[in-house]
Each structure stands twice: as C-alpha cells, then as structure tokens.
Design a protein around this motif. Structure first.
Motif, PDB file in Angstrom:
ATOM      1  N   UNK A   5       0.834  -1.198   0.000  1.00 55.78           N
ATOM      2  CA  UNK A   5       0.000   0.000   0.000  1.00 55.78           C
ATOM      3  C   UNK A   5       0.872   1.252   0.000  1.00 55.78           C
ATOM      4  N   UNK A   6       0.545   2.194  -0.859  1.00 52.00           N
ATOM      5  CA  UNK A   6       1.273   3.456  -0.926  1.00 52.00           C
ATOM      6  C   UNK A   6       0.296   4.618  -0.801  1.00 52.00           C
ATOM      7  N   UNK A   7       0.774   5.690  -0.201  1.00 53.49           N
ATOM      8  CA  UNK A   7      -0.033   6.900  -0.019  1.00 53.49           C
ATOM      9  C   UNK A   7       0.528   7.998  -0.916  1.00 53.49           C
ATOM     10  N   UNK A   8      -0.109   8.195  -2.054  1.00 53.35           N
ATOM     11  CA  UNK A   8       0.314   9.232  -3.002  1.00 53.35           C
ATOM     12  C   UNK A   8      -0.583  10.457  -2.926  1.00 53.35           C
ATOM     13  N   UNK A   9      -1.585  10.410  -2.054  1.00 57.38           N
ATOM     14  CA  UNK A   9      -2.503  11.525  -1.951  1.00 57.38           C
ATOM     15  C   UNK A   9      -3.450  11.597  -3.138  1.00 57.38           C
ATOM     16  N   UNK A  10      -4.153  12.715  -3.234  1.00 59.52           N
ATOM     17  CA  UNK A  10      -5.104  12.936  -4.327  1.00 59.52           C
ATOM     18  C   UNK A  10      -4.965  14.392  -4.766  1.00 59.52           C
ATOM     19  N   UNK A  11      -3.969  14.689  -5.618  1.00 53.92           N
ATOM     20  CA  UNK A  11      -3.667  16.081  -5.991  1.00 53.92           C
ATOM     21  C   UNK A  11      -4.858  16.864  -6.504  1.00 53.92           C
ATOM     22  N   UNK A  12      -5.786  16.201  -7.192  1.00 60.91           N
ATOM     23  CA  UNK A  12      -6.941  16.907  -7.744  1.00 60.91           C
ATOM     24  C   UNK A  12      -7.856  17.461  -6.652  1.00 60.91           C
ATOM     25  N   UNK A  13      -7.709  16.962  -5.416  1.00 60.65           N
ATOM     26  CA  UNK A  13      -8.557  17.418  -4.311  1.00 60.65           C
ATOM     27  C   UNK A  13      -7.840  18.425  -3.404  1.00 60.65           C
ATOM     28  N   UNK A  14      -6.636  18.853  -3.781  1.00 57.59           N
ATOM     29  CA  UNK A  14      -5.860  19.764  -2.928  1.00 57.59           C
ATOM     30  C   UNK A  14      -6.652  21.028  -2.631  1.00 57.59           C
ATOM     31  N   UNK A  15      -6.720  21.354  -1.333  1.00 58.35           N
ATOM     32  CA  UNK A  15      -7.411  22.559  -0.904  1.00 58.35           C
ATOM     33  C   UNK A  15      -8.883  22.373  -0.604  1.00 58.35           C
ATOM     34  N   UNK A  16      -9.394  21.149  -0.791  1.00 57.35           N
ATOM     35  CA  UNK A  16     -10.826  20.941  -0.605  1.00 57.35           C
ATOM     36  C   UNK A  16     -11.220  20.752   0.860  1.00 57.35           C
ATOM     37  N   UNK A  17     -10.323  20.222   1.664  1.00 59.25           N
ATOM     38  CA  UNK A  17     -10.634  19.986   3.083  1.00 59.25           C
ATOM     39  C   UNK A  17      -9.337  19.699   3.837  1.00 59.25           C
ATOM     40  N   UNK A  18      -9.475  19.349   5.120  1.00 57.84           N
ATOM     41  CA  UNK A  18      -8.297  19.130   5.965  1.00 57.84           C
ATOM     42  C   UNK A  18      -7.495  17.897   5.543  1.00 57.84           C
ATOM     43  N   UNK A  19      -8.146  16.920   4.934  1.00 62.43           N
ATOM     44  CA  UNK A  19      -7.432  15.727   4.477  1.00 62.43           C
ATOM     45  C   UNK A  19      -6.550  16.059   3.274  1.00 62.43           C
ATOM     46  N   UNK A  20      -7.024  16.986   2.449  1.00 61.97           N
ATOM     47  CA  UNK A  20      -6.278  17.385   1.250  1.00 61.97           C
ATOM     48  C   UNK A  20      -6.010  18.893   1.297  1.00 61.97           C
TER      49      UNK A  20
END
Length: 347
Positions: A162-177
């Motif tokens: 399992x790798x955590x690459x994040x979700x760049x398209x959601x940057x700035x949408x909430x505290x998780x991103x």
C-alpha cells in the motif's frame, strides 16, 4: 494512535451522531454497477471502524458503513463474493468497486480510548476480489490489502503493498487534502540559505555507502532462487519465461540499491519546497550556526523532515515492491501459471 480521556467522550458522541444520521448501516457509497466490477471485503475488530473512499468527484469522501458500533448491529452489506472470508474473520462488509478507477481510501477507528487512521491509494482491477483488514499490531493500527484468487481448488491471498500518493486533484478541498501556500520569489540570498540548510541536514544514514551496490548484487544468488522456484512450480515452463523471471529479479535488485538515492532526492526536494514557502526571516532562523539561528525552530524543522524521510523511505520501498509484483503477475498471466500453480504471482 492517540490515547487520552477527551477522546473517550468524543468517541461516544460520534457513535451516537452517526447512528442518528440514518446513513450508518450502509454508508453513502453506492456499489459500482459495472458487470466486471471488482469486489472488496473490509474486515475489522476495532471499535467504530469505517472505510471511506475518495476520488476526484468526491473529495469529501463516501462511507461504506460502520463496524463494531455499540448502538447497532454489525453491517450485513454483502456483494456475493466467490471466496469466503477466513474462518477466524471478525465483523465485515463487502462493496463493489469500479475497475480501473483510482481511489484514495481511508480506514479509521474511533474507540473509547483511541483513534487511529491509515490512508492509501488503490486501483481495483476488472473482476478481481480483495480483502482489506484493519487491526492493531502492538500499539499501531495496521491496514493490509490482499488479492484473492483460486488455483487448483486452493484459496490464495496475495499481499498488495500500500502506498499513499494523496489525491492532488482534491488539494485545498478539506483538511485531508490541504492546499499548500505558494512559494515566495527566489533571491540569491534565499537560495543560498535554503541550500545550506538542506545540505547540512543530511545525516550519514541517508546516504549510500560506497560499494553497497556491488555487495547487494553479490549477495543475491539468482540461480538458487530460480531453481527453488522451478521445484515449487512443479511443471515445465519455456526458457523465455525463466529469462524474463531472471530479468525481473535483476530489476528488483537494482531498484533496491537505488531506493536510498531516490528517497534522499525526495527529502531534499520537499525540504526546499517547505523552506521556499517561508518568509526570509524565518529561513534565517534555520540556517545553522549564525547569530540569527533559532536552535529550537531549526531542530523542530529538522525533526519534522527526518520523519518525512523515514515515511518516504517506506513509501519508496512499497512502490518498488508493488512494481515488482505487477511485473511478475503480468509474466505469470501471459504464461497461464495461475491456472496450474496456487502460489503464482498476482497483482
């Protein structure tokens, strides 16, 4: 994992709120409708365990229901998976996933005395079945994903890194991103200070010792590994298969040697990026051994970056292993190994 009294109250309040929301049984995530949808079983013994799914269209996430909540029966959400759960499996739920669509997934537990979260990226494959387990190992919560298949009447569970690459398209949408502040304009002074801070933060354990590549290569006996594999497979495969098998193993060895250099580069790039977002006066405070140095701030920043390095080291290793598994699985698929050998490679 955190453990302190206010969380106990928070856990109870959250459990009640989720129950009253009316969406706790099956959550807000609708099962995929594609005929070749993948299927996933989520198993957990942890209090108030949840599985949340995020994608580009759903940056706030969608839930699949809750397990082990004191106020309601455990989920009966099922999707008729062909492979049953392990005999000792705890409470579980099952969902259908759109094949080929990348997801960012989060497992979470909010108990009476603890809260723990893990996050990772995952792209399900057409018609595949998976098992996701969420549990404690010592004082840490651990999430494990396995691909399920059958060969010669045997059920095989193949681990997936399992790798955590994040979700760049959601940057700035909430505290998780979160959205990172923009970098400030470069100046010769800022660039020089940043390079000094970054370069002097590198410790011996981050660099590759001379001769390591040669020692690693010399310590890998591919002839022995391949011969042992042939004995386990138990049937003949063409030389072309074993040539590619050897090539894949050589690639893995090469990547293992290069992983350290790659991790160090990621570390330096991230450190520079963080410093570039700071005011010039804040950068000055972190330059070692000057009149402006703030030792506390310098140590805090270096410690945070050391944690980043350790995290990235694990991520790079997982990515390398994931790529190796994908290569081996493609090889076994093309030579129809899985139809005859239970312990074949599966992506």
């Amino acid at each position: 994992m955190f453990d302190f009294p206010p969380l106990r109250a928070l856990g109870a309040m959250t459990a009640v709120a989720v129950l009253l929301s009316g969406c706790s049984i099956h959550g807000s995530y609708p099962d995929a409708v594609e005929p070749d949808a993948a299927k996933l079983r989520f198993i957990s013994d942890l209090d108030n365990s949840t599985l949340d799914l995020f994608d580009t269209q759903h940056c706030d996430g969608r839930t699949t229901g809750m397990l082990n909540n004191m106020f309601m029966a455990n989920s009966k959400r099922r999707v008729d998976m062909t492979i049953p759960p392990p005999a000792n499996a705890g409470p579980y739920l099952e969902i259908r996933l759109k094949p080929g669509a990348e997801l960012f997934m989060q497992t979470n537990t909010l108990g009476r005395s603890s809260v723990c979260t893990t996050r990772f990226n995952f792209t399900p494959q057409s018609g595949a079945e998976y098992e996701l387990t969420f549990d404690y190992e010592g004082s840490r919560c651990i999430t494990s994903l396995k691909r399920l298949h059958q060969a010669n009447g045997q059920v095989v569970r193949t681990p997936i890194p399992l790798t955590n690459k994040g979700l760049p398209s959601c940057a700035g949408s909430n505290a998780i991103f979160p959205k990172m502040p923009s970098p400030q304009a470069d100046t010769p002074e800022r660039t020089a200070m940043i390079e000094q801070i970054v370069n002097e933060s590198v410790i011996d354990s981050m660099t590759l010792e001379p001769g390591v590549a040669e020692r690693v290569a010399a310590g890998v006996n591919l002839d022995k590994l391949i011969e042992e594999r042939k004995q386990r497979v138990g049937f003949s495969l063409p030389d072309a298969y074993w040539d590619e098998y050897r090539q894949n193993m050589n690639t893995l060895t090469s990547e293992a040697v290069n992983n350290k250099a790659r991790t160090l580069q990621l570390y330096k790039d991230e450190y520079r990026a963080r410093l570039k977002r700071m005011d010039t006066d804040e950068i000055r405070k972190r330059v070692p051994d000057t009149d402006a140095t703030d030792l506390t701030q310098a140590l805090l920043t270096n410690n945070a970056m050391l944690q980043y390095y350790q995290q990235q080291s694990k991520e790079v290793l997982r990515e390398s292993l994931s790529a190796h598994v994908a290569r081996m699985a493609d090889l076994d698929r093309r030579y129809k190994v899985c139809e005859r050998f239970a312990d074949c490679w599966k992506n």
